[in-house]
Scaffold this motif. Structure first.
Motif, PDB file in Angstrom:
ATOM      1  N   ALA A 187      78.795  71.285 105.970  1.00 21.22           N
ATOM      2  CA  ALA A 187      80.000  70.713 105.363  1.00 21.22           C
ATOM      3  C   ALA A 187      80.323  69.403 106.067  1.00 21.22           C
ATOM      4  O   ALA A 187      79.735  69.055 107.102  1.00 21.22           O
ATOM      5  CB  ALA A 187      81.183  71.672 105.470  1.00 21.22           C
ATOM      6  N   MET A 188      81.304  68.709 105.530  1.00 20.92           N
ATOM      7  CA  MET A 188      81.630  67.380 106.034  1.00 20.92           C
ATOM      8  C   MET A 188      82.202  67.402 107.448  1.00 20.92           C
ATOM      9  O   MET A 188      82.237  66.375 108.118  1.00 20.92           O
ATOM     10  CB  MET A 188      82.641  66.716 105.103  1.00 20.92           C
ATOM     11  CG  MET A 188      83.944  67.490 104.974  1.00 20.92           C
ATOM     12  SD  MET A 188      84.993  66.782 103.709  1.00 20.92           S
ATOM     13  CE  MET A 188      86.358  67.949 103.702  1.00 20.92           C
ATOM     14  N   ALA A 232      77.069  60.785 101.851  1.00 21.65           N
ATOM     15  CA  ALA A 232      76.269  60.001 102.799  1.00 21.65           C
ATOM     16  C   ALA A 232      76.220  60.683 104.160  1.00 21.65           C
ATOM     17  O   ALA A 232      75.152  60.772 104.787  1.00 21.65           O
ATOM     18  CB  ALA A 232      76.836  58.595 102.926  1.00 21.65           C
ATOM     19  N   TYR A 233      77.367  61.167 104.617  1.00 25.74           N
ATOM     20  CA  TYR A 233      77.409  61.829 105.924  1.00 25.74           C
ATOM     21  C   TYR A 233      76.618  63.131 105.909  1.00 25.74           C
ATOM     22  O   TYR A 233      75.819  63.400 106.822  1.00 25.74           O
ATOM     23  CB  TYR A 233      78.862  62.108 106.320  1.00 25.74           C
ATOM     24  CG  TYR A 233      78.983  62.845 107.634  1.00 25.74           C
ATOM     25  CD1 TYR A 233      78.795  62.178 108.831  1.00 25.74           C
ATOM     26  CD2 TYR A 233      79.237  64.205 107.672  1.00 25.74           C
ATOM     27  CE1 TYR A 233      78.877  62.847 110.052  1.00 25.74           C
ATOM     28  CE2 TYR A 233      79.310  64.890 108.870  1.00 25.74           C
ATOM     29  CZ  TYR A 233      79.135  64.202 110.060  1.00 25.74           C
ATOM     30  OH  TYR A 233      79.202  64.877 111.258  1.00 25.74           O
ATOM     31  N   GLU A 234      76.804  63.934 104.880  1.00 26.22           N
ATOM     32  CA  GLU A 234      76.103  65.217 104.803  1.00 26.22           C
ATOM     33  C   GLU A 234      74.595  65.033 104.638  1.00 26.22           C
ATOM     34  O   GLU A 234      73.804  65.822 105.171  1.00 26.22           O
ATOM     35  CB  GLU A 234      76.674  66.064 103.665  1.00 26.22           C
ATOM     36  CG  GLU A 234      78.088  66.560 103.938  1.00 26.22           C
ATOM     37  CD  GLU A 234      78.635  67.420 102.813  1.00 26.22           C
ATOM     38  OE1 GLU A 234      79.666  68.074 103.032  1.00 26.22           O
ATOM     39  OE2 GLU A 234      78.038  67.419 101.714  1.00 26.22           O
ATOM     40  N   ASP A 235      74.184  63.998 103.903  1.00 28.80           N
ATOM     41  CA  ASP A 235      72.753  63.732 103.748  1.00 28.80           C
ATOM     42  C   ASP A 235      72.119  63.398 105.095  1.00 28.80           C
ATOM     43  O   ASP A 235      71.006  63.849 105.404  1.00 28.80           O
ATOM     44  CB  ASP A 235      72.516  62.584 102.763  1.00 28.80           C
ATOM     45  CG  ASP A 235      72.713  62.998 101.312  1.00 28.80           C
ATOM     46  OD1 ASP A 235      72.849  64.211 101.048  1.00 28.80           O
ATOM     47  OD2 ASP A 235      72.737  62.106 100.445  1.00 28.80           O
ATOM     48  N   GLU A 236      72.815  62.593 105.890  1.00 26.89           N
ATOM     49  CA  GLU A 236      72.292  62.255 107.218  1.00 26.89           C
ATOM     50  C   GLU A 236      72.228  63.494 108.105  1.00 26.89           C
ATOM     51  O   GLU A 236      71.250  63.707 108.839  1.00 26.89           O
ATOM     52  CB  GLU A 236      73.154  61.188 107.887  1.00 26.89           C
ATOM     53  CG  GLU A 236      72.591  60.764 109.247  1.00 26.89           C
ATOM     54  CD  GLU A 236      73.461  59.783 109.987  1.00 26.89           C
ATOM     55  OE1 GLU A 236      74.534  60.202 110.473  1.00 26.89           O
ATOM     56  OE2 GLU A 236      73.078  58.620 110.096  1.00 26.89           O
ATOM     57  N   LEU A 237      73.258  64.329 108.032  1.00 32.83           N
ATOM     58  CA  LEU A 237      73.296  65.542 108.839  1.00 32.83           C
ATOM     59  C   LEU A 237      72.195  66.510 108.409  1.00 32.83           C
ATOM     60  O   LEU A 237      71.555  67.160 109.247  1.00 32.83           O
ATOM     61  CB  LEU A 237      74.674  66.201 108.700  1.00 32.83           C
ATOM     62  CG  LEU A 237      75.042  67.270 109.730  1.00 32.83           C
ATOM     63  CD1 LEU A 237      75.052  66.699 111.137  1.00 32.83           C
ATOM     64  CD2 LEU A 237      76.400  67.875 109.394  1.00 32.83           C
ATOM     65  N   ILE A 284      91.773  68.949  96.301  1.00 31.95           N
ATOM     66  CA  ILE A 284      91.232  67.813  95.548  1.00 31.95           C
ATOM     67  C   ILE A 284      91.724  66.505  96.139  1.00 31.95           C
ATOM     68  O   ILE A 284      90.954  65.553  96.309  1.00 31.95           O
ATOM     69  CB  ILE A 284      91.617  67.936  94.062  1.00 31.95           C
ATOM     70  CG1 ILE A 284      90.900  69.132  93.433  1.00 31.95           C
ATOM     71  CG2 ILE A 284      91.270  66.650  93.301  1.00 31.95           C
ATOM     72  CD1 ILE A 284      91.400  69.475  92.054  1.00 31.95           C
ATOM     73  N   ASP A 285      93.016  66.450  96.477  1.00 34.08           N
ATOM     74  CA  ASP A 285      93.566  65.250  97.111  1.00 34.08           C
ATOM     75  C   ASP A 285      92.830  64.934  98.408  1.00 34.08           C
ATOM     76  O   ASP A 285      92.540  63.769  98.717  1.00 34.08           O
ATOM     77  CB  ASP A 285      95.059  65.430  97.401  1.00 34.08           C
ATOM     78  CG  ASP A 285      95.914  65.445  96.141  1.00 34.08           C
ATOM     79  OD1 ASP A 285      95.414  65.013  95.085  1.00 34.08           O
ATOM     80  OD2 ASP A 285      97.066  65.904  96.222  1.00 34.08           O
ATOM     81  N   TYR A 286      92.527  65.986  99.179  1.00 33.56           N
ATOM     82  CA  TYR A 286      91.851  65.800 100.459  1.00 33.56           C
ATOM     83  C   TYR A 286      90.443  65.223 100.245  1.00 33.56           C
ATOM     84  O   TYR A 286      90.041  64.266 100.918  1.00 33.56           O
ATOM     85  CB  TYR A 286      91.775  67.127 101.206  1.00 33.56           C
ATOM     86  CG  TYR A 286      91.288  66.984 102.633  1.00 33.56           C
ATOM     87  CD1 TYR A 286      92.182  66.652 103.652  1.00 33.56           C
ATOM     88  CD2 TYR A 286      89.962  67.172 102.950  1.00 33.56           C
ATOM     89  CE1 TYR A 286      91.745  66.502 104.956  1.00 33.56           C
ATOM     90  CE2 TYR A 286      89.512  67.024 104.249  1.00 33.56           C
ATOM     91  CZ  TYR A 286      90.406  66.693 105.257  1.00 33.56           C
ATOM     92  OH  TYR A 286      89.959  66.539 106.550  1.00 33.56           O
ATOM     93  N   LEU A 287      89.705  65.788  99.287  1.00 29.52           N
ATOM     94  CA  LEU A 287      88.368  65.277  98.991  1.00 29.52           C
ATOM     95  C   LEU A 287      88.427  63.841  98.478  1.00 29.52           C
ATOM     96  O   LEU A 287      87.602  63.000  98.864  1.00 29.52           O
ATOM     97  CB  LEU A 287      87.688  66.171  97.960  1.00 29.52           C
ATOM     98  CG  LEU A 287      87.186  67.525  98.460  1.00 29.52           C
ATOM     99  CD1 LEU A 287      86.798  68.412  97.285  1.00 29.52           C
ATOM    100  CD2 LEU A 287      86.007  67.353  99.401  1.00 29.52           C
ATOM    101  N   GLU A 306      81.600  59.832  97.889  1.00 26.61           N
ATOM    102  CA  GLU A 306      80.468  58.983  98.285  1.00 26.61           C
ATOM    103  C   GLU A 306      80.272  59.022  99.792  1.00 26.61           C
ATOM    104  O   GLU A 306      79.136  59.151 100.290  1.00 26.61           O
ATOM    105  CB  GLU A 306      80.705  57.541  97.824  1.00 26.61           C
ATOM    106  CG  GLU A 306      79.539  56.609  98.156  1.00 26.61           C
ATOM    107  CD  GLU A 306      79.802  55.163  97.768  1.00 26.61           C
ATOM    108  OE1 GLU A 306      78.857  54.354  97.863  1.00 26.61           O
ATOM    109  OE2 GLU A 306      80.952  54.837  97.398  1.00 26.61           O
ATOM    110  N   GLN A 307      81.375  58.950 100.524  1.00 28.75           N
ATOM    111  CA  GLN A 307      81.301  59.011 101.977  1.00 28.75           C
ATOM    112  C   GLN A 307      80.851  60.384 102.454  1.00 28.75           C
ATOM    113  O   GLN A 307      80.036  60.508 103.376  1.00 28.75           O
ATOM    114  CB  GLN A 307      82.669  58.659 102.587  1.00 28.75           C
ATOM    115  CG  GLN A 307      83.033  57.190 102.477  1.00 28.75           C
ATOM    116  CD  GLN A 307      83.705  56.842 101.160  1.00 28.75           C
ATOM    117  OE1 GLN A 307      83.564  57.563 100.170  1.00 28.75           O
ATOM    118  NE2 GLN A 307      84.413  55.729 101.125  1.00 28.75           N
ATOM    119  N   ILE A 308      81.392  61.424 101.820  1.00 34.24           N
ATOM    120  CA  ILE A 308      81.011  62.790 102.185  1.00 34.24           C
ATOM    121  C   ILE A 308      79.520  63.002 101.973  1.00 34.24           C
ATOM    122  O   ILE A 308      78.816  63.533 102.839  1.00 34.24           O
ATOM    123  CB  ILE A 308      81.832  63.810 101.370  1.00 34.24           C
ATOM    124  CG1 ILE A 308      83.298  63.784 101.807  1.00 34.24           C
ATOM    125  CG2 ILE A 308      81.252  65.217 101.518  1.00 34.24           C
ATOM    126  CD1 ILE A 308      84.229  64.559 100.898  1.00 34.24           C
TER     127      ILE A 308
END
Length: 413
Positions: free
Chosen positions: A390-391, A310-315, A297-300, A306-308
């Motif tokens: 995944a991210m 956006a990146y995954e949507d583009e990928l 959870i800390d890592y996420l 929000e950043q994750i």
């Protein structure tokens, strides 16, 4: 930040460096891991936390007065508080730590079903559910003589909300559906669906196993009654998961199992059950996994959902566009709103054969029905090739898969 700024700020190489397994080779090729819908890989922070627990903290929780028991208990309960914040639960004791999504669903089907569902009552599920959100309710129907009603979906893999609305009656006792389809990637309009159920005074269980690692989930904003998910799909350990339930519902339900922490007082004449959340946490939990889920959870949170997203949507958009250029590829699941799953078939081939050839090239995908056989039956196919992102995945890895797929099809067609 806008989407372009978010994407520019993401350091994908730094993220990949946190995952030791991504540095290895499979069959002499660099590993390309696209089976994240089944389980995600673990960052070094989580891996190190596992070793730290056994080297420095190992003890049972909630029962001992000695030092190791106290620090293990404190760490385990810190994870509960992190989970509360992660899903925006109102109360810490509304977070029950379980073995995973499957146990969480079975817990509600058993405990809520035992108290509130009887002969002739109705349960609503969707046509795109994982087996874990079908079979427990079928078992309850067999036991109680209640009826399962199914929300159909269209050819794009989107649920028919008009039919959904028509399924409710005075006998409907619960509605349960997935936030994101593990087989299709469809993101369901769950807030609207929850509101519809509540108009009929029907509680909702939401399967978020494929959602919480990809997007922010707020149980209070959704007003959902139960929410379930698994640690191993969100970069945490296996064997740990979560059941969130509204306090009033959890208090009204009988316990799932007997023994251990779920008791307050026991005699041969009568047992008094413990308060929440311990009422539903019988026996020694998976302590190491519970504590180390907090590290995930800390890592996420550090990366930011929000950043994750956006990146995954583009990928996802890139991978969809590139795969669509491969002759013969037919996508299964083309909903307007999708998360990081692409399922496809190639007529004249079997998904398993494609998966085996890709594996020889170091590329991991999932093939088959993805524990969603009714979905496959709906589309008239035995299974699909599933690429789940995944991210830490990259466009270069997408290119590798596309080239591997072309090579596989030359061999198979």
């Amino acid at each position: 930040m806008n989407t372009k700024e978010i994407l520019k700020a993401i350091n994908i190489e730094k993220i990949r460096a946190d995952f030791p397994i991504l540095q290895r080779e499979v069959n002499g090729k660099p590993l390309v891991y696209f089976d994240n819908g089944a389980t995600t890989q673990k960052p070094k922070q989580v891996i190190d936390a596992v070793a730290h627990y056994y080297e420095q903290m190992n003890s049972n929780v909630h029962r001992g007065v000695h030092y190791l028991s106290q620090i293990s208990t404190d760490a385990f309960e810190v994870t509960r508080r992190k989970l509360q914040a992660f899903i925006h639960a109102e109360h810490e004791h509304e977070v029950i730590i379980t073995k995973g999504t499957t146990e969480s669903i079975n817990m509600v089907a058993t405990c809520y079903g035992r108290k509130f569902i009887g002969e002739g009552d109705e349960i609503i599920v969707s046509a795109m559910e994982h087996h874990s959100n079908i079979v427990p309710w079928q078992m309850l129907c067999d036991e109680k003589g209640c009826v399962l009603k199914v929300i159909p979906m269209n050819d794009r893999g989107e649920l028919d909300l008009d039919v959904y609305k028509s399924l409710f009656s005075s006998k409907t006792k619960i509605a349960t559906f997935t936030y994101v389809s593990n087989a299709l990637g469809t993101i369901n309009p769950v807030k609207e669906m929850i509101d519809i159920a509540h108009e009929h005074q029907v509680p909702v269980l939401l399967d978020a196993a494929q959602a919480v690692q990809h997007m922010a989930v707020d149980v209070q904003a959704l007003d959902v009654d139960f929410l379930v998910f698994s640690g191993h799909k969100m970069y945490g350990p296996t064997g740990v998961g979560v059941l969130y339930g509204k306090e009033a519902l959890l208090n009204a339900m009988p316990p799932y199992q007997g023994g251990g922490d779920m008791i307050k007082e026991v005699s041969f004449e009568k047992t008094t059950y413990n308060e929440l959340p311990f009422k539903f946490e019988a026996g020694t939990p998976n302590i190491e996994a519970g504590i180390c889920l907090g590290e995930a959870i800390d890592y996420l949170n550090e990366l930011g959902l929000e950043q994750i997203k956006a990146y995954e949507d583009e990928l996802l958009a890139y991978a969809t566009a590139e795969l669509s250029q491969v002759e013969g590829v037919r996508f299964i699941g083309t909903a307007a709103q999708k998360s990081s799953v692409i399922s496809f078939v190639v007529d004249g081939t079997h998904p398993y054969d494609i998966g085996v050839i890709l594996d020889k090239l170091g590329i991991a995908v999932r093939t088959g029905h993805h524990c969603a056989q009714p979905v496959m039956e709906r589309f008239g196919i035995p299974g699909t090739v599933r690429m789940s992102l995944a991210m830490y995945n990259t466009k270069a890895e997408v290119d590798t898969l596309v080239e591997g797929l072309k090579r596989a099809l030359k061999m198979l067609l």
